[in-house]
Design an enzyme around this catalytic site. Structure first.
Site, PDB file in Angstrom:
ATOM      1  N   TYR A   1       0.845  -1.220  -0.085  1.00  0.00           N
ATOM      2  CA  TYR A   1      -0.029   0.004   0.012  1.00  0.00           C
ATOM      3  C   TYR A   1       0.921   1.452   0.012  1.00  0.00           C
ATOM      4  O   TYR A   1       1.912   1.541   0.897  1.00  0.00           O
ATOM      5  CB  TYR A   1      -0.982  -0.255   1.060  1.00  0.00           C
ATOM      6  CG  TYR A   1      -1.841   1.266   1.513  1.00  0.00           C
ATOM      7  CD1 TYR A   1      -2.773   1.629   0.334  1.00  0.00           C
ATOM      8  CD2 TYR A   1      -1.164   2.566   2.296  1.00  0.00           C
ATOM      9  CE1 TYR A   1      -3.210   2.910   0.497  1.00  0.00           C
ATOM     10  CE2 TYR A   1      -1.928   3.480   2.402  1.00  0.00           C
ATOM     11  CZ  TYR A   1      -2.890   3.668   1.460  1.00  0.00           C
ATOM     12  OH  TYR A   1      -3.486   5.055   1.654  1.00  0.00           O
TER      13      TYR A   1
ATOM     14  N   GLY B   1       0.922   4.375   0.821  1.00  0.00           N
ATOM     15  CA  GLY B   1       1.305   4.933   2.033  1.00  0.00           C
ATOM     16  C   GLY B   1       2.247   4.422   2.892  1.00  0.00           C
ATOM     17  O   GLY B   1       2.945   4.726   3.839  1.00  0.00           O
TER      18      GLY B   1
ATOM     19  N   HIS C   1       1.322  18.898   5.356  1.00  0.00           N
ATOM     20  CA  HIS C   1       0.176  18.053   4.756  1.00  0.00           C
ATOM     21  C   HIS C   1      -0.959  18.904   4.208  1.00  0.00           C
ATOM     22  O   HIS C   1      -2.113  18.822   4.520  1.00  0.00           O
ATOM     23  CB  HIS C   1      -0.596  17.244   6.038  1.00  0.00           C
ATOM     24  CG  HIS C   1      -1.125  15.836   5.218  1.00  0.00           C
ATOM     25  ND1 HIS C   1      -2.118  15.251   6.130  1.00  0.00           N
ATOM     26  CD2 HIS C   1      -1.231  15.243   4.263  1.00  0.00           C
ATOM     27  CE1 HIS C   1      -2.522  14.134   5.307  1.00  0.00           C
ATOM     28  NE2 HIS C   1      -1.837  14.143   4.449  1.00  0.00           N
TER      29      HIS C   1
ATOM     30  N   CYS D   1     -10.467  13.818   4.216  1.00  0.00           N
ATOM     31  CA  CYS D   1     -11.425  14.838   4.811  1.00  0.00           C
ATOM     32  C   CYS D   1     -11.494  16.022   3.935  1.00  0.00           C
ATOM     33  O   CYS D   1     -11.936  16.949   4.415  1.00  0.00           O
ATOM     34  CB  CYS D   1     -10.788  15.145   6.315  1.00  0.00           C
ATOM     35  SG  CYS D   1     -10.843  13.972   7.300  1.00  0.00           S
ATOM     36  N   GLY D   2     -11.467  15.686   2.604  1.00  0.00           N
ATOM     37  CA  GLY D   2     -11.539  17.010   1.861  1.00  0.00           C
ATOM     38  C   GLY D   2     -10.395  17.596   1.178  1.00  0.00           C
ATOM     39  O   GLY D   2     -10.734  18.512   0.514  1.00  0.00           O
TER      40      GLY D   2
ATOM     41  N   ASP E   1      -1.557  17.032  -1.736  1.00  0.00           N
ATOM     42  CA  ASP E   1      -0.956  16.298  -0.574  1.00  0.00           C
ATOM     43  C   ASP E   1      -0.226  16.960   0.362  1.00  0.00           C
ATOM     44  O   ASP E   1      -0.302  17.156   1.717  1.00  0.00           O
ATOM     45  CB  ASP E   1      -0.777  14.920  -1.034  1.00  0.00           C
ATOM     46  CG  ASP E   1      -1.049  13.955   0.299  1.00  0.00           C
ATOM     47  OD1 ASP E   1      -1.853  14.313   1.440  1.00  0.00           O
ATOM     48  OD2 ASP E   1      -0.241  12.908   0.342  1.00  0.00           O
TER      49      ASP E   1
ATOM     50  N   ALA F   1      -9.717   2.766  -1.644  1.00  0.00           N
ATOM     51  CA  ALA F   1      -9.240   2.532  -2.829  1.00  0.00           C
ATOM     52  C   ALA F   1      -8.956   3.668  -3.705  1.00  0.00           C
ATOM     53  O   ALA F   1      -9.596   4.835  -3.298  1.00  0.00           O
ATOM     54  CB  ALA F   1     -10.494   1.905  -3.651  1.00  0.00           C
TER      55      ALA F   1
END
Ligand code: SPV
Ligand code: MN
Length: 612
Positions: free
Chosen positions: A210, A212, A238, A262-263, A279, A375
């Site tokens: 994954y 992250g 972030h 969270c948007g 990001d 996903a």
């Protein structure tokens, strides 16, 4: 390593690079080592390898591939991500750590022979635009072609830039092995580890895929960068970066920090605006102005609920040809499907659980959705038609406003402007958010998440916040700071705002940068006036925004806010924090108490503040 690859390495003229590569070879014992330069052929080699070794498979649409992470490897593994520390440190926040020697021994035992029979890929990237004061160099070694391919999409190639290091050891180093694979998926999940060595600017990651967890350049480099930034007086955050397009063609750059899922991406993607990054941002003061760059050049975004209405730009990129890696969605007949795409989803296919059929249950009897909540899609920003013209500018973009937000169902109002910079830092530092599927573990648990950065802060919290407080020193323009909350609910649990409403908050904030709207002062900051929002809702969303909606959304839930202040007091009473922060906490608590005495415990309508 054959002669050609060795030559590629030697051409960098950097003994430190040679040394870490040699050590990695000795430890991981790959069957073959391939050094990847910035050339098209080398990069195409990685893309092909991901298909050959089964980590990715082609989809119908040209350039699209699917990658699956293991069923238990669908989010960041916070529990097994640890700092290697030689001595105990008190960071004020709870961080996972392990005694350095012990940790190194453990992770090296898992990495030992982990690449037997596999290819080791050696990669060179720049974090931030190349030829820039912002740029950090990163060396990635991995046996996962999926990881290397993802990094090609998400970061800027920098083999040539490494030559300019002139032999210096000033680069981050990431060693990753996906470990044993079965059907293209890491299987030894119980031995998944991600260990971070801040002293050496290195991260070791094993038995995972994954992104992250596996991609050194994403959240692992971010943790190293926060620590480096702290030492050097800049900020690694972030944050998205976007150009907000106001009246008369003016463009105002905003950054915004939100916890995962969270948007953050959806704010950066608001129609009519342009995106620089979604990001991670690096911020520096240059000639009295805060300037920011996107340390990435692509998006690893959540696909859940991406559809032509909510996210038209991304949806288009995902449904036309171009280089896209889909991960953990449903594949039927070479076509990807996901929850919330607003299209008919077939009853069968392959997803992150293997063969999938509608109604399939997990071992706890819970229905397995067609796609995992976390996903994702991976694509280059330049695949998007809303990319900002300065997205690659080595000098970055000037930051005029900053958003902070969390997933808060019952306390904070949709948008508020801070009273001062220090108050804004306080608002950012006291973000609380309910946990999401982006990390493994329970969802919906309210957690304190300063600057949406709790998972990544790699320095004592007090000094991290102090760095923010001091960041305005010598600034010619001080950005405005806003706290937002897209997730406020009514008593019955219904969201009070639609996903599109954030466009109005954004454009209101943009107008405020130019002093265009008056505000109402409340104990928690300056809030919009009804008339201005009404006008903006009609203009931007063709929506009639009623006074009742305004009152419900912008009333100060004073008891809830005071409860939050009490939670913050308790958290901070044992942390060494800068005096300016403690002052803000005290002052906001006092202001809230004052209005509770004056107006009572019911939520206080914005109109009542007009009478103060
Ligand atoms: C996040 O979880 O904040 C992400 C995705 O941006 S990742 O960190 O790569 O898991
Ligand atoms: Mn993130």
């Amino acid at each position: 390593m054959d002669k050609i690859n060795l030559r590629k390495l030697e051409e960098l003229n950097n003994q430190h690079v040679i040394k870490v590569v040699e050590e990695a070879i000795q430890l991981c014992k790959p069957a073959k080592v391939v050094v990847i330069t910035d050339s098209k052929e080398d990069i195409a080699y990685v893309r092909e390898l991901a298909l050959i070794n089964g980590e990715e498979a082609k989809l119908k649409m040209e350039g699209h591939t699917i990658h699956f992470d293991g069923y238990y490897d669908q989010g960041r593994d916070k529990a097994n991500t640890k700092y290697l520390l030689s001595k105990d440190v008190d960071w004020g926040i709870k961080v996972n750590s392990i005694e350095k020697e012990k940790g190194l021994k453990e992770i090296c035992s898992f990495l030992d022979g982990s690449m037997a029979g596999k290819e080791m890929l050696v990669r060179f990237f720049s974090l931030g635009p190349t030829n820039s004061i912002f740029s950090l160099k990163a060396l990635q070694i991995t046996d996962s072609a999926y990881v290397a391919h993802s990094e090609d999409i998400l970061y800027r190639p920098a083999y040539e830039e490494f030559k300019k290091l002139n032999g210096s050891p000033d680069f981050f180093f990431f060693l990753h092995s996906a470990g044993r694979l079965k059907n293209g998926v890491s299987v030894d999940i119980d031995k998944r580890r991600i260990y971070i060595d801040l002293e050496e600017n290195r991260v070791y990651s094993v038995n995972n895929q994954y992104a992250g967890n596996s991609l050194g350049l994403k959240k692992l480099a971010f943790r190293l960068a926060i620590n480096k930034a702290q030492r050097e007086g800049w900020l690694a955050e972030h944050m998205f970066i976007m150009g907000v397009h106001g009246p008369n063609s003016r463009v105002t750059y905003f950054t915004g920090a939100y916890p995962s899922a969270c948007g953050k991406t959806s704010t950066a993607m608001i129609p009519g605006q342009t995106v620089v990054g979604d990001d991670i941002a690096y911020l520096r003061k240059i000639d009295g102005v805060i300037r920011a760059v996107n340390m990435e050049s692509g998006i690893f975004g959540i696909i859940h609920s991406v559809n032509s209405e909510n996210d038209p730009v991304i949806y288009q990129a995902l449904t036309t040809s171009g280089e896209v890696i889909f991960s953990n969605v449903l594949i039927n007949n070479g076509i990807p499907y996901w929850e919330g795409m607003k299209k008919d989803i077939p009853d069968t296919g392959i997803n992150f659980s293997g063969e999938w059929f509608k109604g399939k249950k997990d071992c706890e009897g819970e229905e397995i959705p067609c796609s995992h909540k976390n996903a994702r899609y991976t694509l280059k920003l330049n695949e998007l038609k809303n990319i900002d013209s300065k997205a690659d500018d080595p000098g970055g973009v000037p930051v005029q406003a900053i958003f902070y937000g969390g997933r808060d169902s019952d306390t904070t109002i949709p948008v508020v402007e801070s009273l001062t910079w220090a108050h804004g830092v306080f608002l950012g530092a006291t973000v609380e958010s309910e946990t999401t599927a982006a990390t493994l573990g329970a969802q919906g648990v309210r957690k304190y998440n300063p600057m949406a950065n709790l998972d990544f802060i790699s320095v004592p919290l007090g000094t991290y916040i102090e760095n923010h407080l001091n960041f305005t020193k010598d600034l010619k323009v001080i950005p405005k700071i806003y706290a937002t909350n897209y997730f406020l609910k009514d008593e019955s649990g219904n969201y009070l705002n639609s996903k599109l409403d954030k466009k109005v908050w954004l454009l209101w904030a943009e107008g405020r940068v130019y002093g265009e709207y008056k505000t109402i002062e409340t104990p928690v900051g300056l809030i919009p006036k009804y008339e201005d929002l009404k006008t903006l809702f009609i203009r931007e969303l063709d929506k009639d925004y009623t006074k009742a909606e305004y009152i419900q959304q912008f009333s100060l839930r004073v008891v809830k806010y005071l409860e939050k202040m009490e939670r913050m007091r308790k958290i901070f009473e044992n942390i060494q924090m800068p005096a300016a922060f403690t002052e803000e906490l005290k002052a906001q608590t006092e202001r809230l108490k004052y209005v509770r005495t004056k107006f009572g415990e019911e939520a206080i309508s914005p109109f009542q503040f007009l009478d103060i």
